[in-house]
Design an enzyme around this catalytic site. Sequence first.
Site, PDB file in Angstrom:
ATOM      1  N   GLU A  39       0.683  -0.869  -0.092  1.00 12.76           N
ATOM      2  CA  GLU A  39      -0.215  -0.142   0.227  1.00 12.76           C
ATOM      3  C   GLU A  39       0.899   1.037  -0.141  1.00 12.76           C
ATOM      4  O   GLU A  39       2.037   1.269   0.859  1.00 12.76           O
ATOM      5  CB  GLU A  39      -0.854   0.081   1.625  1.00 12.76           C
ATOM      6  CG  GLU A  39      -2.026   1.309   1.771  1.00 12.76           C
ATOM      7  CD  GLU A  39      -2.507   1.294   3.157  1.00 12.76           C
ATOM      8  OE1 GLU A  39      -2.387  -0.066   3.121  1.00 12.76           O
ATOM      9  OE2 GLU A  39      -3.726   1.768   2.742  1.00 12.76           O
ATOM     10  N   LYS A 110      -9.508   1.807  -1.599  1.00 15.92           N
ATOM     11  CA  LYS A 110      -9.992   1.248  -0.082  1.00 15.92           C
ATOM     12  C   LYS A 110     -11.490   1.921   0.463  1.00 15.92           C
ATOM     13  O   LYS A 110     -11.717   2.825   0.312  1.00 15.92           O
ATOM     14  CB  LYS A 110      -8.691   1.707   0.215  1.00 15.92           C
ATOM     15  CG  LYS A 110      -8.831   1.118   1.595  1.00 15.92           C
ATOM     16  CD  LYS A 110      -7.528   1.568   2.245  1.00 15.92           C
ATOM     17  CE  LYS A 110      -6.836   0.567   3.728  1.00 15.92           C
ATOM     18  NZ  LYS A 110      -6.004   1.293   4.511  1.00 15.92           N
ATOM     19  N   CYS A 143      -5.099  -3.593   2.403  1.00 16.58           N
ATOM     20  CA  CYS A 143      -4.802  -3.848   4.015  1.00 16.58           C
ATOM     21  C   CYS A 143      -5.822  -3.899   4.367  1.00 16.58           C
ATOM     22  O   CYS A 143      -6.720  -5.011   4.506  1.00 16.58           O
ATOM     23  CB  CYS A 143      -3.818  -1.886   4.301  1.00 16.58           C
ATOM     24  SG  CYS A 143      -3.156  -2.942   5.703  1.00 16.58           S
ATOM     25  N   VAL A 170       0.134  -2.356  10.533  1.00 19.65           N
ATOM     26  CA  VAL A 170       0.413  -2.214  11.512  1.00 19.65           C
ATOM     27  C   VAL A 170      -0.333  -3.252  12.808  1.00 19.65           C
ATOM     28  O   VAL A 170       0.684  -3.088  13.700  1.00 19.65           O
ATOM     29  CB  VAL A 170       0.116  -0.468  11.915  1.00 19.65           C
ATOM     30  CG1 VAL A 170       0.973   0.192  11.129  1.00 19.65           C
ATOM     31  CG2 VAL A 170      -1.204  -0.156  12.323  1.00 19.65           C
TER      32      VAL A 170
HETATM   33  C1  ACM Z   1      -3.744   0.012   7.380  1.00 17.72           C
HETATM   34  O1  ACM Z   1      -5.032  -0.183   6.692  1.00 17.72           O
HETATM   35  N1  ACM Z   1      -3.228  -0.003   6.759  1.00 17.72           N
HETATM   36  C2  ACM Z   1      -3.678  -0.747   8.399  1.00 17.72           C
END
Ligand code: ACM
Length: 267
Positions: A39, A110, A143, A170
């Site tokens: 990402e 996203k 992510c 993370v």
């Molecule tokens: C994330 O969605 N970058 C944790």
Amino acid sequence: MLRIGYYQFRPIFGETQKNLSRIVKALSAAEADLIVLPELPFSGYYFRDRAEVKALAEDPEKSTTVATLWSLCRERDFYLVTGFAEKQRDKYFNSALLIGPEGVVHTYRKLHLFNEEKHWFDPGDTPLEVNSVRGMNLGIMVCFDWVFPEVTRSLAVLGADIICHPSNLVLSYCQQTMLSRCLENAIYAVTANRFGVDKRPHGELRFTGKSQIVAPKGILLHRAPSQRRELFISEIDITQARNKQMTPLNHLFEDRRPEYYHSLQGK
Ligand code: ACM
């Protein structure tokens, strides 16, 4: 046999050109059909505010980054799925692009923004879809989308063989969870994560690495180390993702009983 993989590395915040050069160098001799990148691999992740996103985001149609990736795809004859800070008029999306020798095939924005991303980005407005290239049906998520099983299920039901999953993780839960997502949908997943730290004046974020490829039975084909660069490419048999029969009498999709489920549309 198809060759699919990822490139795990440590982007430097705000250094788009340097990050791009590193990626191009790392992939310059790669033999693959599909490579997934993390990402936001060009801009870095830990923005202070929306103004920083505005300064670093690009319109894919005018982007020299995209032009460079496109020529890499033509030279190496592969497809890339990469995170991308996308500018679209006055909107800014945490996106992923599918790029191949023919150019940008698809842009995914996203849907589920993570934590402070809600301050920086607009929420995605593109429906989930599957793109077929070189005999692969590709679904894309970014992510934190992983925590919503509706995303992988939707993509699988739409026919995805492989979930391409650019990430900047993370938290520590995703890698293990993706084994279940692949088992319950009989799909492959390539989670391309970054490592290192975005150390900024307003704080720092540490990323977990451990990019991975998971096969349809929930089998971990390979997992990267936590804090090391790695280009990994594996041969896969895509037909494994087309058999949704778990036992002779159990089909993963046909055995669902949606008439007894709570509607997933609305609250
Ligand atoms: C994330 O969605 N970058 C944790």
